[in-house]
Design a protein around this motif. Structure first.
Motif, PDB file in Angstrom:
ATOM      1  N   UNK A   1       0.856  -1.179   0.000  1.00 13.22           N
ATOM      2  CA  UNK A   1       0.000   0.000   0.000  1.00 13.22           C
ATOM      3  C   UNK A   1       0.894   1.231   0.000  1.00 13.22           C
ATOM      4  N   UNK A   2       0.700   2.100  -0.964  1.00 13.63           N
ATOM      5  CA  UNK A   2       1.549   3.280  -1.127  1.00 13.63           C
ATOM      6  C   UNK A   2       1.717   4.057   0.180  1.00 13.63           C
ATOM      7  N   UNK A   3       2.904   4.094   0.696  1.00  9.75           N
ATOM      8  CA  UNK A   3       3.253   4.909   1.860  1.00  9.75           C
ATOM      9  C   UNK A   3       2.248   4.750   3.004  1.00  9.75           C
ATOM     10  N   UNK A   4       1.709   3.528   3.155  1.00  7.82           N
ATOM     11  CA  UNK A   4       0.677   3.283   4.168  1.00  7.82           C
ATOM     12  C   UNK A   4       0.906   1.941   4.861  1.00  7.82           C
ATOM     13  N   UNK A   5       2.032   1.790   5.561  1.00  7.20           N
ATOM     14  CA  UNK A   5       2.314   0.504   6.206  1.00  7.20           C
ATOM     15  C   UNK A   5       1.318   0.144   7.312  1.00  7.20           C
ATOM     16  N   UNK A   6       0.533   1.116   7.766  1.00  5.14           N
ATOM     17  CA  UNK A   6      -0.440   0.848   8.829  1.00  5.14           C
ATOM     18  C   UNK A   6      -1.425  -0.251   8.433  1.00  5.14           C
ATOM     19  N   UNK A   7      -1.720  -0.379   7.150  1.00  4.56           N
ATOM     20  CA  UNK A   7      -2.658  -1.421   6.713  1.00  4.56           C
ATOM     21  C   UNK A   7      -2.069  -2.796   7.026  1.00  4.56           C
TER      22      UNK A   7
ATOM     23  N   UNK B   1      -1.843  -3.549  10.813  1.00  2.90           N
ATOM     24  CA  UNK B   1      -3.127  -3.995  11.387  1.00  2.90           C
ATOM     25  C   UNK B   1      -3.479  -5.405  10.942  1.00  2.90           C
ATOM     26  N   UNK B   2      -3.174  -5.727   9.702  1.00  2.00           N
ATOM     27  CA  UNK B   2      -3.461  -7.081   9.212  1.00  2.00           C
ATOM     28  C   UNK B   2      -2.629  -8.119   9.957  1.00  2.00           C
ATOM     29  N   UNK B   3      -1.416  -7.756  10.333  1.00  2.00           N
ATOM     30  CA  UNK B   3      -0.571  -8.678  11.090  1.00  2.00           C
ATOM     31  C   UNK B   3      -1.256  -9.091  12.387  1.00  2.00           C
ATOM     32  N   UNK B   4      -1.965  -8.168  12.999  1.00  2.00           N
ATOM     33  CA  UNK B   4      -2.649  -8.450  14.260  1.00  2.00           C
ATOM     34  C   UNK B   4      -3.911  -9.301  14.070  1.00  2.00           C
TER      35      UNK B   4
ATOM     36  N   UNK C   1      -5.087 -11.389   0.795  1.00  2.00           N
ATOM     37  CA  UNK C   1      -5.665 -10.206   0.158  1.00  2.00           C
ATOM     38  C   UNK C   1      -6.951  -9.782   0.858  1.00  2.00           C
ATOM     39  N   UNK C   2      -7.806 -10.731   1.170  1.00  2.00           N
ATOM     40  CA  UNK C   2      -9.069 -10.406   1.844  1.00  2.00           C
ATOM     41  C   UNK C   2      -8.811  -9.778   3.216  1.00  2.00           C
ATOM     42  N   UNK C   3      -7.818 -10.271   3.920  1.00  2.00           N
ATOM     43  CA  UNK C   3      -7.486  -9.695   5.225  1.00  2.00           C
ATOM     44  C   UNK C   3      -6.974  -8.270   5.115  1.00  2.00           C
ATOM     45  N   UNK C   4      -6.137  -8.042   4.120  1.00  2.00           N
ATOM     46  CA  UNK C   4      -5.605  -6.692   3.909  1.00  2.00           C
ATOM     47  C   UNK C   4      -6.709  -5.719   3.512  1.00  2.00           C
ATOM     48  N   UNK C   5      -7.574  -6.142   2.605  1.00  2.00           N
ATOM     49  CA  UNK C   5      -8.634  -5.233   2.165  1.00  2.00           C
ATOM     50  C   UNK C   5      -9.687  -5.039   3.255  1.00  2.00           C
ATOM     51  N   UNK C   6      -9.838  -6.010   4.134  1.00  2.00           N
ATOM     52  CA  UNK C   6     -10.745  -5.838   5.282  1.00  2.00           C
ATOM     53  C   UNK C   6     -10.247  -4.719   6.192  1.00  2.00           C
ATOM     54  N   UNK C   7      -8.939  -4.656   6.394  1.00  2.00           N
ATOM     55  CA  UNK C   7      -8.372  -3.573   7.201  1.00  2.00           C
ATOM     56  C   UNK C   7      -8.744  -2.227   6.601  1.00  2.00           C
TER      57      UNK C   7
ATOM     58  N   UNK D   1     -11.333   0.634   8.196  1.00  2.00           N
ATOM     59  CA  UNK D   1     -10.647   1.848   8.663  1.00  2.00           C
ATOM     60  C   UNK D   1     -11.615   3.030   8.701  1.00  2.00           C
ATOM     61  N   UNK D   2     -11.272   3.994   9.509  1.00  2.00           N
ATOM     62  CA  UNK D   2     -12.057   5.226   9.575  1.00  2.00           C
ATOM     63  C   UNK D   2     -11.928   5.975   8.245  1.00  2.00           C
ATOM     64  N   UNK D   3     -12.912   6.785   7.933  1.00  2.00           N
ATOM     65  CA  UNK D   3     -12.910   7.534   6.679  1.00  2.00           C
ATOM     66  C   UNK D   3     -11.644   8.367   6.520  1.00  2.00           C
ATOM     67  N   UNK D   4     -11.183   9.019   7.583  1.00  2.00           N
ATOM     68  CA  UNK D   4      -9.976   9.838   7.452  1.00  2.00           C
ATOM     69  C   UNK D   4      -8.762   8.973   7.122  1.00  2.00           C
ATOM     70  N   UNK D   5      -8.719   7.743   7.618  1.00  2.67           N
ATOM     71  CA  UNK D   5      -7.621   6.835   7.288  1.00  2.67           C
ATOM     72  C   UNK D   5      -7.734   6.368   5.830  1.00  2.67           C
TER      73      UNK D   5
END
Length: 162
Positions: free
Chosen positions: A21-27, A30-33, A41-47, A51-55
């Motif tokens: 994810x471009x400059x967004x390691x937070x995704x 969170x998926x690691x947890x 892929x489904x786990x990553x896209x679920x994150x 996520x909140x709208x601002x994220x």
């Protein structure tokens, strides 16, 4: 393969997938947890979906403008540079560049974030048509579309890692 991914220590999981994810390691963090994941892929896209709208907006805004300043000055990530090149965005006529620039500006003014499309699944002509068409969407629909496109980008990046 998925068993090995789920067994990775969190730091190794994040290190392996942080650039999806471009400059967004937070995704990925969170998926690691959330592991074990039945589908990476489904786990990553679920994150992203949860996520909140601002994220979500920050994730969208972390993407470069197509054929924009970062492409011109060479500061795209390696993945973005290869993706844009795959659609011929590194080989445009002055007229094409002018059209991209005008649509990028109109899109950013309307929505407040860059136009996102999975360029590996399109062409210059297709991208320009999608930009013009998507300028007619409302903001919520366009946020949803951008997030789906990011999901497609990530799917292809994951496939390339395999």
């Amino acid at each position: 393969m998925l068993d090995e991914i789920n067994a990775l220590p969190a730091a190794a999981f994040v290190a392996r997938y942080r650039d999806l994810f471009e400059h967004s390691p937070w995704v990925v963090e969170r998926a690691a947890a959330l592991r074990p994941l039945a589908d990476l892929h489904a786990g990553l896209t679920r994150v992203v979906r949860d996520a909140a709208l601002d994220e979500q907006l920050a994730l969208i805004r972390a993407h470069p403008e197509l054929a924009g300043k970062a492409a011109v000055d060479g500061t795209l990530t390696d993945a973005s540079a290869a993706e844009q090149a795959s659609a011929g965005l590194d080989r445009m006529s002055p007229e094409e560049y002018t059209r991209f620039h005008a649509l990028n500006a109109a899109y950013a003014a309307r929505f407040g974030f860059p136009f996102i499309i999975c360029v590996r699944q399109s062409t210059k002509v297709g991208i320009l048509a999608a930009m013009a068409r998507r300028l007619e969407q409302d903001r919520d629909a366009e946020i949803a579309t951008a997030l789906r496109e990011i999901g497609q980008i990530v799917r292809l990046r994951l496939e390339a890692m395999s």
